[in-house]
Motif scaffolding. Structure first.
Motif, PDB file in Angstrom:
ATOM      1  N   ARG A   1      -5.769  17.967   3.568  1.00  0.00           N
ATOM      2  CA  ARG A   1      -4.809  17.742   4.648  1.00  0.00           C
ATOM      3  C   ARG A   1      -3.398  18.067   4.228  1.00  0.00           C
ATOM      4  N   ASP A   2      -3.156  17.997   2.921  1.00  0.00           N
ATOM      5  CA  ASP A   2      -1.809  18.207   2.423  1.00  0.00           C
ATOM      6  C   ASP A   2      -1.603  19.663   2.047  1.00  0.00           C
TER       7      ASP A   2
ATOM      8  N   VAL B   1      -8.625   9.635   7.448  1.00  0.00           N
ATOM      9  CA  VAL B   1      -9.236   9.371   6.139  1.00  0.00           C
ATOM     10  C   VAL B   1     -10.000   8.045   6.176  1.00  0.00           C
TER      11      VAL B   1
ATOM     12  N   TRP C   1       0.913  21.482   2.376  1.00  0.00           N
ATOM     13  CA  TRP C   1       2.224  21.755   1.774  1.00  0.00           C
ATOM     14  C   TRP C   1       2.123  21.749   0.268  1.00  0.00           C
ATOM     15  N   THR C   2       1.579  20.692  -0.281  1.00  0.00           N
ATOM     16  CA  THR C   2       1.498  20.582  -1.736  1.00  0.00           C
ATOM     17  C   THR C   2       0.654  21.699  -2.331  1.00  0.00           C
TER      18      THR C   2
ATOM     19  N   GLN D   1       0.768  10.612  -6.278  1.00  0.00           N
ATOM     20  CA  GLN D   1       0.788  10.600  -4.811  1.00  0.00           C
ATOM     21  C   GLN D   1      -0.419   9.912  -4.183  1.00  0.00           C
TER      22      GLN D   1
ATOM     23  N   PHE E   1      -3.281   5.180  -3.264  1.00  0.00           N
ATOM     24  CA  PHE E   1      -3.729   5.214  -1.873  1.00  0.00           C
ATOM     25  C   PHE E   1      -5.248   5.174  -1.805  1.00  0.00           C
TER      26      PHE E   1
ATOM     27  N   MET F   1      -9.017  14.612   2.155  1.00  0.00           N
ATOM     28  CA  MET F   1      -7.717  13.941   2.123  1.00  0.00           C
ATOM     29  C   MET F   1      -6.676  14.863   1.476  1.00  0.00           C
TER      30      MET F   1
ATOM     31  N   GLN G   1       0.826  -1.215   0.000  1.00  0.00           N
ATOM     32  CA  GLN G   1       0.000   0.000   0.000  1.00  0.00           C
ATOM     33  C   GLN G   1       0.858   1.262   0.000  1.00  0.00           C
ATOM     34  N   LYS G   2       0.524   2.196  -0.891  1.00  0.00           N
ATOM     35  CA  LYS G   2       1.255   3.462  -0.939  1.00  0.00           C
ATOM     36  C   LYS G   2       0.477   4.522  -0.157  1.00  0.00           C
TER      37      LYS G   2
END
Lengths: 296, 232
Positions: B14-15, A98, B17-18, B68, B72, B11, A84-85
């Motif tokens: 939350r990031d 999440v 930074w990006t 990224q 996921f 989701m 899993q990534k």
């Protein structure tokens, strides 16, 4: 309704069959073992089951319907895999946040409890975790999700014996509290064999065993003793494999030994015992030619 | 129980930074360098290409975001549809925020006559005196277009892998190169130029043209992702 149903499922890559005509039905609220060697097709099967990969032919149903772009069905599945990534900047708590909003039956309590047991730092970036800790994140998500169909694909890479015990114990506890369908793919067959209720064995993309774990105990046995006597005993029986050490021979035999066979072995001065699941799997998938039903 | 699209959007959110910190750090560092030049060298009314940095960053963000988060999200059994919708929602939100910040900074720049040193950093060509509303809209569309450009490249890679992407760029180069060669050989440049002049798009028309392109890119990217897989 079945938790999962596959009919003639085939997945091929340029003529190579990763999965070859797999047909099976998983009942609800049972624990299944998906066994097989590396590259046998276990991971591919789970990817197809969750619509992350597309089948080349055949039918896939999860809780009665095709999982592709099917939110209703996918909401009920949690798939934990070794590979899993995670997004670059995610911390452990981000992953849990999440996941918790994805699964209707998510248990914050279970997650909390497991975080403590695995001693997992919540604010650490997932990327910085050790292999074992990374596996722990997956296990927490998998168990806390309480998903109707939970798939664990080699979930404990890098986990030590203590941590694996934590996983097994919590798995049983969770299952007892809220039954669900669990599929566990594993190399550590001896460790998990006690948990499994039903066994699927896959070899080179083909399903070669689909059997209740209980029944498997009487499906194969081993006899050991002086080579000549063992050979005499084996006459006409379906032999899976032999190991010889000097004049001493141990043979694995497919079939039911029964009271009669047991008595015959004893009078011949041989030791007979049911084959452990691990031994059976090794015997059935260990040879180069692949296992054929009825081959001796 | 939130909708899964909302979960995907959160989701991404939350990031920070990006989506927020890095692009603005890139842009502001460029601004600071230019401001320093303005202070030291004192050129009169100079324009910079500094604004390009945030546009290029958006292209990169579009490419990277799929790499990224796609595996996921699908690993967590999110549908491709929810993934796409949530990603677009989150990116759209952050892009709007960036566009507002850019417009505010543009107003400040105009009010201070180029930060006191005649620096035109946040100004777009042909947009020096068309009001904050149009500036905001133009920033928004430009950023959005760049993001979806990146998203399409990222989706192409996700769907067809390295070879697919290579093949696509090779084909694009051949087609475009071939076209230029033909136009040059036939001495048609004057005609092409004349045609473009005749179109004579206004800024507003151009933004809508870009918006249309953006929608096409979005559709292409979605169709690619719908057939994209997660192998391992």
């Amino acid at each position: 309704m079945h938790a999962a149903e596959l009919k003639g499922l085939t997945k091929s890559y340029g003529g190579q069959h990763a999965l070859d005509g797999i047909t099976l039905k998983m009942e609800e609220n049972r624990i299944y073992g998906l066994l097989g060697r590396n590259g046998a097709g276990k991971t591919t099967l789970m990817h197809v089951l969750t619509a992350q990969l597309f089948a080349t032919s055949g039918e896939v149903k999860v809780f009665g319907s095709d999982p592709f772009e099917n939110e209703e069905a996918l909401r009920k599945i949690c798939f934990i895999k070794e590979s899993q990534k995670y997004p670059e900047n995610f911390r452990v708590c981000d992953v849990l946040a999440v996941a918790s909003s994805l699964y209707p039956r998510w248990s914050a309590e279970t997650a909390e409890q497991l975080l403590k047991e695995f001693r997992l730092p919540q604010n650490k970036r997932v990327k910085k975790l050790s292999r074992g800790m990374l596996s722990a994140v997956g296990i927490i998500v998998g168990l806390a999700s309480r998903a109707e169909l939970t798939l664990f694909d080699e979930p404990y890479l890098g986990l030590d014996a203590v941590a694996r015990e934590i996983f097994y114990r919590n798995l049983i506890q969770e299952y007892a509290e809220l039954p669900r369908t669990i599929v566990l793919s594993s190399h550590l067959i001896d460790e998990v064999s006690g948990l499994l209720e039903h066994i699927y064995l896959i070899d080179r993309g083909r399903l070669i065993l689909d059997e209740e774990a209980e029944l498997l105990r009487s499906r194969a046995y081993s006899v050991a003793g002086p080579a000549a006597k063992v050979d005499a005993f084996l006459g006409g029986r379906s032999v899976l494999g032999k190991e010889q050490l000097g004049g001493f021979l141990r043979a694995s035999v497919l079939g039911e030994l029964g009271e009669g066979g047991m008595a015959a072995a004893r009078t011949a001065g041989l030791e007979a015992a049911p084959l452990s699941l691990q031994q059976l799997v090794v015997q059935m998938t260990g040879n180069e030619a692949g296992y054929e039903e009825g081959s001796a | 129980m939130k909708s899964r699209t909302a979960t995907v959007a959160l989701m991404h959110a939350r990031d920070k930074w990006t989506w927020l910190f890095i692009p603005w750090m890139v842009l502001l560092s460029s601004f600071i360098v230019n401001f320093a030049i303005g202070l030291i060298a004192r050129p009169e009314n100079f324009t910079t290409g500094g604004l390009m940095s945030i546009l290029i960053y958006m292209l990169v963000a579009g490419i990277v975001v799929i790499h990224q988060t796609f595996s996921f999200a699908l690993g967590l059994c999110i549908t491709r549809r929810s993934y796409f919708a949530g990603t677009v929602a989150a990116a759209g939100g952050y892009i709007l925020l960036s566009a507002v910040l850019l417009a505010v900074l543009l107003l400040l720049e105009q009010a201070t006559e180029g930060w006191g040193v005649g620096l035109h950093f946040f100004e777009l060509p042909y947009l020096s005196d068309s009001g904050a509303g149009l500036a905001l809209w133009t920033f928004f569309i430009l950023l959005l277009f760049m993001f979806f450009g990146g998203l399409t490249i990222g989706s192409l890679f996700r769907r067809f892998g390295k070879q697919g992407l290579l093949f696509f760029f090779l084909a694009a180069t051949l087609v475009f190169g071939g076209w230029t060669a033909v136009v040059t050989a036939m001495d048609w440049w004057r005609g092409v130029g004349g045609w473009l002049m005749k179109l004579d798009f206004t800024i507003v028309q151009t933004t809508f043209l870009l918006l249309a392109c953006t929608l096409v890119l979005a559709a292409v990217s979605y169709l690619l992702l719908r057939r994209a897989t997660v192998q391992a």
